[in-house]
Every structure is written in structure tokens, then in C-alpha cells.
Design an enzyme around this catalytic site. Structure first.
Site, PDB file in Angstrom:
ATOM      1  N   ASP A 210     -36.782 -17.011 107.539  1.00  0.00           N
ATOM      2  CA  ASP A 210     -35.348 -16.857 107.325  1.00  0.00           C
ATOM      3  C   ASP A 210     -35.093 -16.411 105.883  1.00  0.00           C
ATOM      4  OD1 ASP A 210     -32.626 -17.012 107.684  1.00  0.00           O
ATOM      5  OD2 ASP A 210     -32.529 -19.193 107.634  1.00  0.00           O
TER       6      ASP A 210
ATOM      7  N   TYR B 268     -36.092 -25.934 111.893  1.00  0.00           N
ATOM      8  CA  TYR B 268     -34.827 -25.590 112.534  1.00  0.00           C
ATOM      9  C   TYR B 268     -34.703 -26.121 113.970  1.00  0.00           C
ATOM     10  CZ  TYR B 268     -33.886 -22.336 108.665  1.00  0.00           C
ATOM     11  OH  TYR B 268     -33.644 -21.781 107.434  1.00  0.00           O
TER      12      TYR B 268
ATOM     13  N   LYS C  80     -47.421 -22.839 103.558  1.00  0.00           N
ATOM     14  CA  LYS C  80     -47.434 -23.829 102.470  1.00  0.00           C
ATOM     15  C   LYS C  80     -48.417 -24.933 102.841  1.00  0.00           C
ATOM     16  CE  LYS C  80     -45.668 -25.161  98.515  1.00  0.00           C
ATOM     17  NZ  LYS C  80     -45.794 -24.382  97.267  1.00  0.00           N
TER      18      LYS C  80
ATOM     19  N   ASP D  85     -44.716 -19.273  98.220  1.00  0.00           N
ATOM     20  CA  ASP D  85     -44.035 -18.989  96.952  1.00  0.00           C
ATOM     21  C   ASP D  85     -44.681 -17.811  96.226  1.00  0.00           C
ATOM     22  OD1 ASP D  85     -45.734 -21.244  97.249  1.00  0.00           O
ATOM     23  OD2 ASP D  85     -45.507 -21.770  95.158  1.00  0.00           O
TER      24      ASP D  85
END
Ligand code: NAD
Length: 337
Positions: free
Chosen positions: A232, A123, A175, A208
Site C-alpha cells: 500500500d 489489513y 521486514k 525500508d
């Protein structure tokens, strides 16, 4: 010492939920003074800019703000006023607690806190198109930036938050199996820092798998920390565990400034009807009270909220009731008394 808070009612349902929140704060005995300021559409109409200097000066002076939702006017020169505020005051930690308030939902007794890095990751706004063979938008590229400085301060914030709030465990979600550099650095920082907090259990999990585990058995988690975009997404998922955005508060915390706000937006579909649920902003005010060392007042407000919602007679429409915003806040004021 009395703290002064910059209050920004904001747009849409903002003024209604702000009035309700202030009436409860005044009845609660909170040792606060309120410096009313404008931002968003209201400010654009009144002073021709959505983020006036007077508002920024007030936040800078007080180091503390309670704000309603803001609509970023089209063509105002801002991508988002909320992002501009985060940047201006380097509000690096987005703290989002979720707790069961309305009983009988899909899960009972949820009590989790997500701590999201608020300034880096995907972002940062470093993105562009790549032209190819006459197509100016043949490809697009967004850059994810993770710095050791940024990762260290958010992971440390999570551990310190856990310790200060009697929490037992910190889960760092990432991740790093795919994004070996950016997410790898974030994970390495967590691994290096965890031994400094032997009193707090620590684990890392792939993002995930974390999303699935949150839905299957959310109570296995306590405090979660992650980079900007993962935070987010998962913070909205976590709001869903306790009945949606209407119950979700947030704190945006920097070194010397903190801005507290409900997670929901300005809800133009129900604005000025007097039916909005003020709980998100009220719980944000409770976070503010904890932040300024008045946790007892915050706890009293939470107890009044639990009492009124559990009694079930006075609930706003999104909670399945018929009460107006004012009837709901009046019930909270009575429960405090
Ligand atoms: P929204 O959160 O405003 O509304 C989504 C749905 O939830 C609507 O049906 C609304 O009626 C309902 N809802 C939201 N808050 C509620 C409450 N307190 N009580 C009862 N129902 C409630 O999201 P949106 O429609 O996507 O966004 C509307 C505007 O808000 C946009 O301009 C957006 O940019 C802005 N926004 C601002 C913030 C912020 O200032 N922090 C955050 C999100 C969206």
C-alpha cells in the site's frame, strides 16, 4: 471472443474519466462489450445500497470489471466498498505498474510493477482495544496474519507475471529481520519458490532499504512483491516517481474475477468541472485488455497516450496543460486513427 466488462463509473470525477476511457476504448477496436452498473454514492441514491446485488451479479457473471473511484458513504455498513469487493471476489493480487509518461520529471524511463498481497497482513481487520485501570482504550492491538497459502499464491503470481510479461527480476521486500514469524514466513516462501523460476533473477530486500533504493535509483528494480501494508505504502511512493496518482493504474486479480481501477479517488475538489485526467483509468483499461488477451489493443492505446502527452499540445491541468477531459480523450481518439 468478445468479452463483456462490468463498467462502474463511480463517484466524483468517476463518470467523467469513465466516459473519456470508453470513448478511447471504442475507437481502439477493443473487442469488448460494456455492462453499465452502479456502486457507491450513486447507487445509494438510486437503489438505497452502495453495493447493489445487480452490480455484484454482473461482476460475477462477467468475471471482469472496470471501475471508477467509489466513495464509501458514512453509516452505510461498509468499512470500504473497495475492500468489500476485494473480499467478495477474493481479489488477492493488486498489480500496480508505474511507467514514465510525461517526460522531464524527476526520473526518466521508469518502468516498474509492484505486486501487493491484497487480502492478508495487517489489513485483515483483526484489531481491538485493551482496557486498563479504568481507561477502555489504554492500549490497542492489530494482528498481522500471513498464511503460507496467501504468501505462496502472491509470490507465485509475481513470478508468473514476470515470466509472462518478459520481465527480468523479482524483488521480494519484507521486514523479516524484525517480524520473524509473519514476515519470515513470507520470505521463506519466496526463497523456496525462486528456484522454480531460473529464468527470472530473484532477490530479497528489507522494506525500508527498498524504499530508499527506489528513490535513489528506481531503475535497479523490475517487479516487486510484498505483503499488504508495505505494498500500500510503496505503491504510492512508486506512483510519485512518475508524477503522481493521476497516472497510476491498478488491477485487482483473483482466480476467476479481475477488477481494474485507477489508483486515485473521486477527487471531489474537481468533480463535474470536466478537467480530470482520465489517464489512470485508461491505463487500467490497458491492463484489462492485456488480461483478456488483447495486448495489441492495449499497446496501441499506450502509444497514442505517449504520442499525445509527448507532443505536449493537449494536456490536462495536472500535466501542466489547459485541456479538458473531453479535449484530451478526443486527441487520443485522433492519435489512434
Ligand atoms: P483523490 O485521489 O480523490 O484526490 C487527491 C488529489 O488528487 C486531489 O487534489 C484531486 O483533485 C487530485 N486528483 C485525483 N485524481 C485526479 C485526476 N484523475 N485528475 C486530476 N487530478 C486528480 O484522494 P482523496 O481526496 O483522498 O479521496 C477522495 C475520495 O475518494 C474519498 O471519499 C476516498 O475514500 C475516495 N477514494 C476512492 C478510491 C477508490 O475507489 N479506489 C481510492 C482512493 C480514494
Amino acid at each position: 471472443m468478445t468479452k463483456t466488462v462490468t463498467v462502474i463509473p463511480g463517484d466524483g470525477i468517476g463518470p467523467e474519466v469513465t466516459d473519456a476511457t470508453l470513448s478511447v476504448l471504442r475507437a481502439s477496436g477493443a473487442d469488448l462489450e460494456y455492462d453499465m452498473q452502479v456502486a457507491g454514492m450513486e447507487a445509494l441514491e438510486r437503489v438505497n445500497t452502495p453495493l447493489p446485488d445487480a452490480t455484484l451479479d454482473s461482476i460475477r457473471r462477467n468475471g471482469l470489471s472496470l471501475k471508477g473511484p467509489l466513495t464509501t458513504p458514512m453509516g452505510s455498513g461498509f468499512r470500504s466498498i473497495n475492500v468489500a469487493l476485494r473480499k467478495e471476489f477474493d481479489l488477492y493480487a493488486n498489480v500496480r505498474p508505474v511507467r514514465t509518461i510525461v517526460p522531464g520529471g524527476r526520473y526518466e524511463d521508469i518502468d516498474l510493477v509492484l505486486i501487493r498481497e491484497n487480502t492478508e497482513g495487517l489489513y485483515v481487520g483483526v484489531e481491538h482495544y485493551i482496557g486498563l485501570e479504568g481507561d477502555p482504550r489504554a492500549a490497542a492491538e492489530s494482528v498481522m496474519i500471513v498464511t503460507r497459502f496467501g504468501a505462496e499464491r502472491i509470490v507465485r503470481y509475481a513470478f508468473e507475471y514476470a515470466r509472462a510479461n518478459g520481465r527480468k527480476k523479482v524483488t521480494l521486500a519484507h521486514k523479516a529481520n524484525i517480524l520473524k514469524y509473519t514476515q519470515g514466513l513470507f520470505l521463506d516462501v519466496g526463497r523456496e519458490m525462486a528456484p522454480e523460476y531460473p529464468d527470472i533473477a530473484w532477490e530479497d530486500r528489507i522494506i525500508d532499504a527498498t524504499a530508499m533504493a527506489l528513490v535513489l535509483e528506481p531503475r535497479q528494480f523490475d517487479v516487486l512483491v510484498m505483503e499488504n501494508m508495505f505494498g500500500d505504502i510503496l505503491s504510492d511512493l512508486m506512483a510519485g516517481l512518475v508524477g503522481g496518482l493521476g497516472f497510476a493504474p491498478a488491477g485487482n486479480i483473483g482466480e476467476d474475477t479481475a477488477v481494474f481501477e485507477a489508483v486515485h479517488g473521486s477527487a471531489p475538489d474537481i468533480a463535474e468541472q470536466g478537467i480530470a485526467n482520465p489517464t489512470g483509468l485508461l491505463l487500467s483499461a490497458c491492463l484489462l485488455l492485456e488480461h483478456v488477451g488483447q495486448p495489441d489493443v492495449g499497446a496501441r492505446i499506450r502509444a497514442a497516450l505517449d504520442h499525445v502527452v509527448r507532443a505536449g499540445e493537449v494536456r490536462t491541468r495536472d500535466m501542466g496543460g489547459q485541456a479538458s477531459t473531453v479535449e484530451f480523450s478526443d486527441a487520443l481518439v485522433r492519435a489512434l486513427g
